[in-house]
Design a protein around this motif. Structure first.
Motif, PDB file in Angstrom:
ATOM      1  N   GLY A  13     -63.449  15.774  94.417  1.00 20.95           N
ATOM      2  CA  GLY A  13     -64.867  15.652  94.058  1.00 20.95           C
ATOM      3  C   GLY A  13     -65.474  16.976  93.637  1.00 20.95           C
ATOM      4  N   VAL A  14     -65.184  18.027  94.366  1.00 18.97           N
ATOM      5  CA  VAL A  14     -65.711  19.347  94.026  1.00 18.97           C
ATOM      6  C   VAL A  14     -65.121  19.826  92.703  1.00 18.97           C
ATOM      7  CG1 VAL A  14     -65.681  21.775  94.716  1.00 18.97           C
ATOM      8  CG2 VAL A  14     -66.248  20.020  96.382  1.00 18.97           C
ATOM      9  N   PHE A  15     -63.831  19.594  92.497  1.00 19.31           N
ATOM     10  CA  PHE A  15     -63.179  20.009  91.256  1.00 19.31           C
ATOM     11  C   PHE A  15     -63.806  19.307  90.045  1.00 19.31           C
ATOM     12  CE2 PHE A  15     -59.605  19.868  88.206  1.00 19.31           C
ATOM     13  CZ  PHE A  15     -59.385  21.229  88.079  1.00 19.31           C
ATOM     14  N   VAL A  16     -64.039  18.009  90.151  1.00 17.52           N
ATOM     15  CA  VAL A  16     -64.659  17.258  89.054  1.00 17.52           C
ATOM     16  C   VAL A  16     -66.084  17.762  88.813  1.00 17.52           C
ATOM     17  CG1 VAL A  16     -65.522  14.968  88.394  1.00 17.52           C
ATOM     18  CG2 VAL A  16     -63.218  15.224  89.328  1.00 17.52           C
ATOM     19  N   PHE A  17     -66.830  18.015  89.878  1.00 17.74           N
ATOM     20  CA  PHE A  17     -68.198  18.503  89.745  1.00 17.74           C
ATOM     21  C   PHE A  17     -68.228  19.859  89.044  1.00 17.74           C
ATOM     22  CE2 PHE A  17     -71.825  20.881  91.522  1.00 17.74           C
ATOM     23  CZ  PHE A  17     -72.853  20.080  91.057  1.00 17.74           C
ATOM     24  N   VAL A  18     -67.329  20.757  89.430  1.00 19.97           N
ATOM     25  CA  VAL A  18     -67.277  22.076  88.795  1.00 19.97           C
ATOM     26  C   VAL A  18     -66.902  21.946  87.324  1.00 19.97           C
ATOM     27  CG1 VAL A  18     -66.015  24.261  88.775  1.00 19.97           C
ATOM     28  CG2 VAL A  18     -66.874  23.352  90.919  1.00 19.97           C
ATOM     29  N   LEU A  19     -65.952  21.076  87.009  1.00 17.71           N
ATOM     30  CA  LEU A  19     -65.580  20.867  85.606  1.00 17.71           C
ATOM     31  C   LEU A  19     -66.756  20.334  84.785  1.00 17.71           C
ATOM     32  CD1 LEU A  19     -61.969  19.392  85.781  1.00 17.71           C
ATOM     33  CD2 LEU A  19     -62.668  21.634  84.950  1.00 17.71           C
ATOM     34  N   LEU A  20     -67.520  19.410  85.354  1.00 13.58           N
ATOM     35  CA  LEU A  20     -68.685  18.876  84.645  1.00 13.58           C
ATOM     36  C   LEU A  20     -69.737  19.961  84.420  1.00 13.58           C
ATOM     37  CD1 LEU A  20     -69.129  15.378  86.342  1.00 13.58           C
ATOM     38  CD2 LEU A  20     -68.395  15.863  84.005  1.00 13.58           C
ATOM     39  N   LEU A  21     -69.966  20.789  85.420  1.00 13.22           N
ATOM     40  CA  LEU A  21     -70.928  21.880  85.242  1.00 13.22           C
ATOM     41  C   LEU A  21     -70.449  22.881  84.200  1.00 13.22           C
ATOM     42  CD1 LEU A  21     -72.340  22.726  88.777  1.00 13.22           C
ATOM     43  CD2 LEU A  21     -73.509  21.722  86.837  1.00 13.22           C
ATOM     44  N   MET A  22     -69.142  23.172  84.191  1.00  9.30           N
ATOM     45  CA  MET A  22     -68.599  24.081  83.186  1.00  9.30           C
ATOM     46  C   MET A  22     -68.784  23.501  81.790  1.00  9.30           C
ATOM     47  SD  MET A  22     -65.101  25.399  85.056  1.00  9.30           S
ATOM     48  CE  MET A  22     -64.361  25.843  83.511  1.00  9.30           C
ATOM     49  N   ALA A  23     -68.533  22.209  81.639  1.00  7.86           N
ATOM     50  CA  ALA A  23     -68.710  21.569  80.338  1.00  7.86           C
ATOM     51  C   ALA A  23     -70.175  21.608  79.915  1.00  7.86           C
ATOM     52  CB  ALA A  23     -68.207  20.132  80.396  1.00  7.86           C
ATOM     53  N   LEU A  24     -71.080  21.368  80.851  1.00  3.32           N
ATOM     54  CA  LEU A  24     -72.510  21.398  80.541  1.00  3.32           C
ATOM     55  C   LEU A  24     -72.944  22.791  80.085  1.00  3.32           C
ATOM     56  CD1 LEU A  24     -75.320  19.979  80.662  1.00  3.32           C
ATOM     57  CD2 LEU A  24     -75.482  20.888  82.982  1.00  3.32           C
ATOM     58  N   VAL A  25     -72.558  23.805  80.826  1.00  8.43           N
ATOM     59  CA  VAL A  25     -72.951  25.177  80.483  1.00  8.43           C
ATOM     60  C   VAL A  25     -72.320  25.598  79.153  1.00  8.43           C
ATOM     61  CG1 VAL A  25     -72.738  27.584  81.188  1.00  8.43           C
ATOM     62  CG2 VAL A  25     -73.423  25.862  82.850  1.00  8.43           C
ATOM     63  N   THR A  26     -71.054  25.237  78.947  1.00  3.54           N
ATOM     64  CA  THR A  26     -70.389  25.575  77.687  1.00  3.54           C
ATOM     65  C   THR A  26     -71.081  24.891  76.511  1.00  3.54           C
ATOM     66  OG1 THR A  26     -68.284  25.842  78.829  1.00  3.54           O
ATOM     67  CG2 THR A  26     -68.190  25.511  76.460  1.00  3.54           C
ATOM     68  N   GLY A  27     -71.404  23.621  76.662  1.00  2.00           N
ATOM     69  CA  GLY A  27     -72.105  22.892  75.607  1.00  2.00           C
ATOM     70  C   GLY A  27     -73.466  23.476  75.303  1.00  2.00           C
ATOM     71  N   MET A  28     -74.203  23.823  76.349  1.00  2.00           N
ATOM     72  CA  MET A  28     -75.515  24.425  76.134  1.00  2.00           C
ATOM     73  C   MET A  28     -75.387  25.784  75.455  1.00  2.00           C
ATOM     74  SD  MET A  28     -77.502  23.412  79.653  1.00  2.00           S
ATOM     75  CE  MET A  28     -78.823  24.536  79.320  1.00  2.00           C
ATOM     76  N   ASP A  29     -74.411  26.580  75.859  1.00  5.26           N
ATOM     77  CA  ASP A  29     -74.206  27.900  75.270  1.00  5.26           C
ATOM     78  C   ASP A  29     -73.863  27.763  73.790  1.00  5.26           C
ATOM     79  OD1 ASP A  29     -73.872  30.709  75.176  1.00  5.26           O
ATOM     80  OD2 ASP A  29     -71.705  30.465  75.435  1.00  5.26           O
ATOM     81  N   PHE A  30     -72.935  26.881  73.486  1.00 10.34           N
ATOM     82  CA  PHE A  30     -72.522  26.673  72.100  1.00 10.34           C
ATOM     83  C   PHE A  30     -73.674  26.098  71.265  1.00 10.34           C
ATOM     84  CE2 PHE A  30     -70.492  24.094  68.758  1.00 10.34           C
ATOM     85  CZ  PHE A  30     -69.760  25.082  68.120  1.00 10.34           C
TER      86      PHE A  30
END
Length: 67
Positions: A39-56
């Motif tokens: 659960g924590v791993f999936v949550f961290v991956l989702l946050l990374m994707a969100l931040v990467t998408g926002m940055d891009f």
């Protein structure tokens, strides 16, 4: 004399209550640990994707405006 012994009684009561509460703690099983890790791993991956998408996305947006 009572004022001297009162703090020691209070500290002793605190330590006794702390030990009693620690005895109530239940250690999670391996299956529960694995579930939390996934659960924590999936949550961290989702946050990374969100931040990467926002940055891009915001980077492209700023380049489009001031480009």
């Amino acid at each position: 004399m009572e004022t001297i012994t009162k703090p020691f009684i209070t500290i002793g009561r605190f330590i006794r209550q702390t030990i009693d509460e620690l005895r109530k703690v239940v250690t999670p099983s391996v299956r529960e640990w694995a579930g939390w890790i996934v659960g924590v791993f999936v949550f961290v991956l989702l946050l990374m994707a969100l931040v990467t998408g926002m940055d891009f996305g915001l980077g492209k947006f700023v380049l489009h405006i001031f480009g």
